[in-house]
Design a protein around this motif. Structure first.
Motif, PDB file in Angstrom:
ATOM      1  N   LYS A 135      -2.526   5.715 -23.251  1.00 56.60           N
ATOM      2  CA  LYS A 135      -3.901   5.327 -22.957  1.00 56.60           C
ATOM      3  C   LYS A 135      -4.803   6.563 -22.983  1.00 56.60           C
ATOM      4  CE  LYS A 135      -2.762   1.037 -21.867  1.00 56.60           C
ATOM      5  NZ  LYS A 135      -3.144  -0.106 -22.728  1.00 56.60           N
ATOM      6  N   GLU A 136      -5.955   6.424 -23.619  1.00 57.13           N
ATOM      7  CA  GLU A 136      -6.929   7.519 -23.624  1.00 57.13           C
ATOM      8  C   GLU A 136      -7.441   7.789 -22.214  1.00 57.13           C
ATOM      9  OE1 GLU A 136      -8.127   9.578 -25.961  1.00 57.13           O
ATOM     10  OE2 GLU A 136      -6.660   8.794 -27.394  1.00 57.13           O
ATOM     11  N   GLU A 137      -7.595   6.727 -21.446  1.00 55.01           N
ATOM     12  CA  GLU A 137      -8.131   6.866 -20.093  1.00 55.01           C
ATOM     13  C   GLU A 137      -7.538   5.771 -19.215  1.00 55.01           C
ATOM     14  OE1 GLU A 137     -12.466   7.993 -18.228  1.00 55.01           O
ATOM     15  OE2 GLU A 137     -12.389   6.533 -19.851  1.00 55.01           O
ATOM     16  N   LEU A 138      -7.247   6.120 -17.987  1.00 54.38           N
ATOM     17  CA  LEU A 138      -6.716   5.175 -17.015  1.00 54.38           C
ATOM     18  C   LEU A 138      -7.356   5.479 -15.669  1.00 54.38           C
ATOM     19  CD1 LEU A 138      -4.582   2.918 -17.417  1.00 54.38           C
ATOM     20  CD2 LEU A 138      -2.912   4.444 -16.369  1.00 54.38           C
ATOM     21  N   HIS A 139      -7.573   4.444 -14.897  1.00 54.94           N
ATOM     22  CA  HIS A 139      -8.225   4.603 -13.595  1.00 54.94           C
ATOM     23  C   HIS A 139      -7.370   3.991 -12.493  1.00 54.94           C
ATOM     24  CE1 HIS A 139     -12.093   5.760 -15.451  1.00 54.94           C
ATOM     25  NE2 HIS A 139     -11.757   4.881 -16.378  1.00 54.94           N
ATOM     26  N   ARG A 140      -7.437   4.582 -11.323  1.00 53.43           N
ATOM     27  CA  ARG A 140      -6.853   3.945 -10.153  1.00 53.43           C
ATOM     28  C   ARG A 140      -7.694   2.731  -9.772  1.00 53.43           C
ATOM     29  NH1 ARG A 140      -6.349   9.456  -9.377  1.00 53.43           N
ATOM     30  NH2 ARG A 140      -8.293   9.653  -8.212  1.00 53.43           N
ATOM     31  N   GLU A 251      -7.783   0.108 -17.133  1.00 53.92           N
ATOM     32  CA  GLU A 251      -8.612   0.856 -18.076  1.00 53.92           C
ATOM     33  C   GLU A 251     -10.089   0.801 -17.712  1.00 53.92           C
ATOM     34  OE1 GLU A 251      -7.172   0.837 -22.309  1.00 53.92           O
ATOM     35  OE2 GLU A 251      -5.995  -0.858 -21.548  1.00 53.92           O
ATOM     36  N   LYS A 252     -10.442   0.013 -16.694  1.00 47.69           N
ATOM     37  CA  LYS A 252     -11.811  -0.051 -16.200  1.00 47.69           C
ATOM     38  C   LYS A 252     -11.863   0.581 -14.816  1.00 47.69           C
ATOM     39  CE  LYS A 252     -13.062  -4.235 -18.751  1.00 47.69           C
ATOM     40  NZ  LYS A 252     -13.575  -5.629 -18.639  1.00 47.69           N
ATOM     41  N   ALA A 253     -12.926   1.321 -14.560  1.00 52.55           N
ATOM     42  CA  ALA A 253     -13.014   2.081 -13.312  1.00 52.55           C
ATOM     43  C   ALA A 253     -13.222   1.207 -12.088  1.00 52.55           C
ATOM     44  CB  ALA A 253     -14.146   3.106 -13.424  1.00 52.55           C
ATOM     45  N   ASP A 254     -13.793   0.003 -12.249  1.00 50.83           N
ATOM     46  CA  ASP A 254     -14.144  -0.826 -11.103  1.00 50.83           C
ATOM     47  C   ASP A 254     -13.197  -2.020 -10.937  1.00 50.83           C
ATOM     48  OD1 ASP A 254     -14.896  -2.118 -13.388  1.00 50.83           O
ATOM     49  OD2 ASP A 254     -16.869  -2.736 -12.659  1.00 50.83           O
ATOM     50  N   MET A 255     -11.964  -1.888 -11.370  1.00 52.80           N
ATOM     51  CA  MET A 255     -11.024  -3.003 -11.352  1.00 52.80           C
ATOM     52  C   MET A 255     -10.689  -3.437  -9.926  1.00 52.80           C
ATOM     53  SD  MET A 255      -7.223  -3.133 -13.011  1.00 52.80           S
ATOM     54  CE  MET A 255      -6.630  -1.951 -11.812  1.00 52.80           C
ATOM     55  N   LYS A 256     -10.821  -4.757  -9.667  1.00 55.65           N
ATOM     56  CA  LYS A 256     -10.474  -5.349  -8.384  1.00 55.65           C
ATOM     57  C   LYS A 256      -9.911  -6.739  -8.616  1.00 55.65           C
ATOM     58  CE  LYS A 256     -14.178  -3.119  -5.688  1.00 55.65           C
ATOM     59  NZ  LYS A 256     -15.340  -3.373  -4.791  1.00 55.65           N
TER      60      LYS A 256
END
Length: 270
Positions: A135-140, A251-256
């Motif tokens: 993945k190019e970018e991953l978020h907690r 992959e999205k910063a606001d995942m809930k």
């Protein structure tokens, strides 16, 4: 590794075996390449002893203290995490209920100083998981309940056969149950063109040919492709519970989670 350059989580991870703090070095790149190969070939990358024994012991102790606050779930669902489909024959995978039962300790119940929170909240671990997954970018996760959870499988608890809705899962194992509680899976059992209902039906009825049973040693970090791999945690037996954490990334910063899912998994929305 000198004390001055040691990461703040050096007391949690065996960095000599698993240099997640040094991914840009030749050693770090080779380490990631090995993990990618294992994930591609086996459907899972397992890193035994990733979390050192002392940190595992601390997590077991925390889980015992926090267990009084855990939320118990005991639900039925199909392997697709959907209600039973009454429009198909009774033996069809979409009509065959599976049971999932466990207790969960939410992220906001886990103290900030615990090893699993200190590790999860580091950019190094997030970057490592992203690298293994390509993945190019991953978020907690931004979810205050689901970002990291502790799962407790008491005697008789289980996760029935299912496919994950997410592309991947990341887990850390702390303790095996006295008996049972095995992680079993069939990699690559379906794809977009072929749902493979016949094989899934045979497995649900007890056909274990070609099943893979992963060892669950304490301290193991696992990255698992579960969307197309049918898998379960078999029923546990005995007085010692199975303990593990699930670490959530996206992959999205606001995942809930949505409110319905939060209610099902944690018994509350906030």
């Amino acid at each position: 590794m000198s004390q001055a350059t040691a990461p703040m989580y050096a007391d949690i991870v065996d960095l000599r075996r698993y240099p997640i703090h040094d991914l840009d070095s030749d050693t770090g790149r080779a380490f990631v390449a090995r993990c990618r190969t294992e994930l591609r070939n086996a459907g899972v990358c397992q890193l035994p002893g990733f979390v050192v024994p002392d940190a595992v012991d601390r997590m077991v102790a925390h889980a015992e203290v926090l267990s009084e606050k855990a939320f118990r779930t005991d639900n039925t669902h199909t392997v697709y995490f959907e209600p039973v489909d009454t429009e198909v024959p009774a033996g069809h995978p979409r009509a065959m209920p599976q049971r999932s039962a466990k207790r969960t300790i939410a992220y906001d119940q886990i103290p900030a100083e615990t090893p699993i929170r200190r590790l999860y909240e580091t950019d190094d671990l997030t970057r490592f998981i992203a690298a293994v997954l390509g993945k190019e970018e991953l978020h907690r996760s931004a979810d205050t309940l689901d970002a990291v959870m502790i799962a407790i499988f008491d005697e008789g608890d289980e996760l029935g056969w299912h496919f994950d809705r997410s592309e991947f899962a990341v887990t850390v194992m702390y303790q095996d149950a006295s008996g049972g509680g095995h992680f079993d899976y069939f990699p690559g059992l379906r794809n977009a063109e072929d749902p493979n209902y016949d094989t899934i039906e045979r497995i649900i009825h007890g056909d274990t040919e070609n099943m893979i049973r992963l060892p669950g040693a304490a301290g193991t970090l696992a990255i698992f492709h579960g969307r197309n791999a049918l898998h379960r945690v078999s029923p546990t037996t005995g007085s010692q519970p199975r303990l593990n954490s699930v670490l959530t990334y996206g992959e999205k910063a606001d995942m809930k989670l949505n409110d319905l899912t939060r209610g099902l998994f944690y018994g509350r929305n906030a």
